[in-house]
Design an enzyme around this catalytic site. Structure first.
Site, PDB file in Angstrom:
ATOM      1  N   GLN A  10      12.921   7.649   7.776  1.00  0.00           N
ATOM      2  CA  GLN A  10      14.059   7.948   6.907  1.00  0.00           C
ATOM      3  C   GLN A  10      14.550   9.378   7.112  1.00  0.00           C
ATOM      4  O   GLN A  10      13.770  10.294   7.358  1.00  0.00           O
ATOM      5  CB  GLN A  10      13.668   7.747   5.451  1.00  0.00           C
ATOM      6  CG  GLN A  10      13.677   6.299   5.028  1.00  0.00           C
ATOM      7  CD  GLN A  10      13.340   6.104   3.568  1.00  0.00           C
ATOM      8  OE1 GLN A  10      12.317   5.532   3.229  1.00  0.00           O
ATOM      9  NE2 GLN A  10      14.200   6.566   2.698  1.00  0.00           N
ATOM     10  N   SER A  95       6.342   6.951   9.738  1.00  0.00           N
ATOM     11  CA  SER A  95       6.403   6.231   8.463  1.00  0.00           C
ATOM     12  C   SER A  95       6.967   4.826   8.678  1.00  0.00           C
ATOM     13  O   SER A  95       6.341   4.012   9.347  1.00  0.00           O
ATOM     14  CB  SER A  95       7.201   7.043   7.440  1.00  0.00           C
ATOM     15  OG  SER A  95       7.054   6.500   6.148  1.00  0.00           O
ATOM     16  N   LEU A  96       8.163   4.518   8.153  1.00  0.00           N
ATOM     17  CA  LEU A  96       8.713   3.180   8.371  1.00  0.00           C
ATOM     18  C   LEU A  96       8.814   2.864   9.858  1.00  0.00           C
ATOM     19  O   LEU A  96       8.776   1.697  10.271  1.00  0.00           O
ATOM     20  CB  LEU A  96      10.090   3.037   7.703  1.00  0.00           C
ATOM     21  CG  LEU A  96      11.320   3.557   8.469  1.00  0.00           C
ATOM     22  CD1 LEU A  96      11.938   2.481   9.355  1.00  0.00           C
ATOM     23  CD2 LEU A  96      12.363   4.091   7.517  1.00  0.00           C
ATOM     24  N   ARG A 120       9.341  -2.920   0.987  1.00  0.00           N
ATOM     25  CA  ARG A 120       8.667  -1.613   0.982  1.00  0.00           C
ATOM     26  C   ARG A 120       9.562  -0.565   0.330  1.00  0.00           C
ATOM     27  O   ARG A 120       9.131   0.230  -0.509  1.00  0.00           O
ATOM     28  CB  ARG A 120       8.326  -1.216   2.419  1.00  0.00           C
ATOM     29  CG  ARG A 120       7.537   0.089   2.583  1.00  0.00           C
ATOM     30  CD  ARG A 120       7.255   0.289   4.070  1.00  0.00           C
ATOM     31  NE  ARG A 120       6.416   1.448   4.361  1.00  0.00           N
ATOM     32  CZ  ARG A 120       6.872   2.659   4.669  1.00  0.00           C
ATOM     33  NH1 ARG A 120       8.183   2.898   4.674  1.00  0.00           N
ATOM     34  NH2 ARG A 120       6.036   3.650   4.945  1.00  0.00           N
ATOM     35  N   HIS A 204       4.396   9.334   0.521  1.00  0.00           N
ATOM     36  CA  HIS A 204       3.142   9.678   1.206  1.00  0.00           C
ATOM     37  C   HIS A 204       2.254  10.583   0.345  1.00  0.00           C
ATOM     38  O   HIS A 204       1.650  11.529   0.835  1.00  0.00           O
ATOM     39  CB  HIS A 204       3.427  10.304   2.584  1.00  0.00           C
ATOM     40  CG  HIS A 204       4.098   9.339   3.516  1.00  0.00           C
ATOM     41  ND1 HIS A 204       3.422   8.287   4.094  1.00  0.00           N
ATOM     42  CD2 HIS A 204       5.383   9.245   3.938  1.00  0.00           C
ATOM     43  CE1 HIS A 204       4.275   7.591   4.824  1.00  0.00           C
ATOM     44  NE2 HIS A 204       5.462   8.145   4.749  1.00  0.00           N
ATOM     45  N   GLN A 253      -0.900   3.740   4.471  1.00  0.00           N
ATOM     46  CA  GLN A 253       0.148   4.635   4.970  1.00  0.00           C
ATOM     47  C   GLN A 253       1.141   5.026   3.880  1.00  0.00           C
ATOM     48  O   GLN A 253       1.688   6.133   3.878  1.00  0.00           O
ATOM     49  CB  GLN A 253       0.880   3.944   6.136  1.00  0.00           C
ATOM     50  CG  GLN A 253       1.961   4.770   6.789  1.00  0.00           C
ATOM     51  CD  GLN A 253       3.146   3.912   7.207  1.00  0.00           C
ATOM     52  OE1 GLN A 253       3.602   3.051   6.462  1.00  0.00           O
ATOM     53  NE2 GLN A 253       3.640   4.152   8.405  1.00  0.00           N
TER      54      GLN A 253
END
Length: 313
Positions: A10, A95-96, A120, A204, A253
């Site tokens: 992102q 991340s994603l 998510r 996170h 994660q």
């Protein structure tokens, strides 16, 4: 040459991303159409001509960035006349982006990846509303000093290192007051910059455990196969090709730090000499340069960039 392909997270999104691939290649259009169908939502329209603020919403940005990256991958495979696994030895995503990496490596199908990223994003949004927080980027301090800042600023509140992005660039995450104290402390310790990020929650960090709990059962029940390209996992910063462990780490994660510096260093130690960023923006390319400038870097998003890359193979 040993190559790795990495996928953005992102913050890399922008309205219009991937449009020239959609217009130029049937295989790219098929990716966007398949994602739209899976989500029962015209995400493509939002990506190509929508409102930037709406695209930035985490539940939209996550599947959108994945779709653009997968369109790049399909165009690359068609142009090169061979599968990604014959071009790249390693993959990772921020991340994603790790979900995108798994889709690109054949571990997950495109529709289920799109649906899971939508869920998510929704779960993270709800977790952020239930337990508000903030994130900030600390520039110009080594990791050990950022950890000291975190330790001295947390008090009774939650505050952690969320992203180890590159040498001298670390993102912290937690409850807002603690983040504010840490920004001031970092400036006192001569950080070059301490800037609050324009995000909707403390991603996170332990404040996201609610999202992980909401998604855990569904993630663990996914039909996830061993990736055909070796994955460098966000949670461990090491090679992970075990489907069961990958699923467990996809849950972890959500509330654990993205160990990006160590991930790129691991790639270099494994003999990677070129890193290609497939998808929107050039964030990861810049981070790779700061982590290890000896690694060759390539951006793949436009028709021209993919064609140039294929010529170099």
């Amino acid at each position: 040459m040993t190559r790795a392909v990495v996928f953005p997270g992102q913050g890399s999104q922008s309205v219009g991303m991937g449009r020239d691939l959609y217009d130029s290649f049937a295989c790219a259009k098929a990716v966007f159409d398949e994602v739209d169908e899976a989500l029962h939502f015209n995400l493509s329209s939002l990506i190509f001509e929508g409102d930037a603020q709406e695209l930035t919403l985490t539940q939209n940005a996550q599947p959108a960035l994945m779709a653009v990256s997968m369109a790049v991958c399909r165009v690359l495979e068609e142009t090169a006349g061979r599968p990604l696994k014959d071009i790249f030895s390693y993959t990772a995503g921020h991340s994603l982006g790790q979900w995108t990496a798994l889709c690109a490596a054949g571990a997950l199908g495109l529709p289920e990846t799109a649906v899971m990223l939508r869920k998510r994003g929704e779960a993270m949004r709800k977790a952020a509303e239930a337990r508000p927080g903030a994130m900030a980027s600390i520039i110009g301090l080594p990791m050990e000093e950022v950890q000291k800042v975190v330790n001295e600023s947390a008090g009774e509140e939650i505050l952690v290192i969320a992203n180890d992005n590159s040498i001298g660039q670390t993102v912290i995450s937690g409850e807002s007051a603690a983040v504010e104290r840490a920004m001031e402390k970092a400036k006192e310790m001569k950080a070059r910059m301490a800037v609050k990020l324009a995000v909707s929650g403390a991603f996170h960090s332990p404040l996201m455990r609610r999202a992980a709990q909401e998604l855990e059962e569904e993630i663990l029940s996914l039909n996830l196969r061993a990736p055909q390209i070796k994955l460098i996992d966000n949670v461990t910063a090491d090679v992970n090709t075990d489907a069961g462990q990958i699923k467990e780490n996809l849950v972890r994660q959500i509330y654990s730090p993205v160990r990006w510096t160590e991930s790129i260093q691991k790639m270099a130690a494994l003999g990677v000499t070129q890193v290609a960023e497939a998808g929107a923006g050039k964030v990861l390319t810049g981070l790779v340069r700061r982590i290890d400038d000896s690694l060759e870097r390539v951006n793949l998003l436009t028709k021209e960039s993919v064609e140039e890359f294929v010529k170099s193979l």
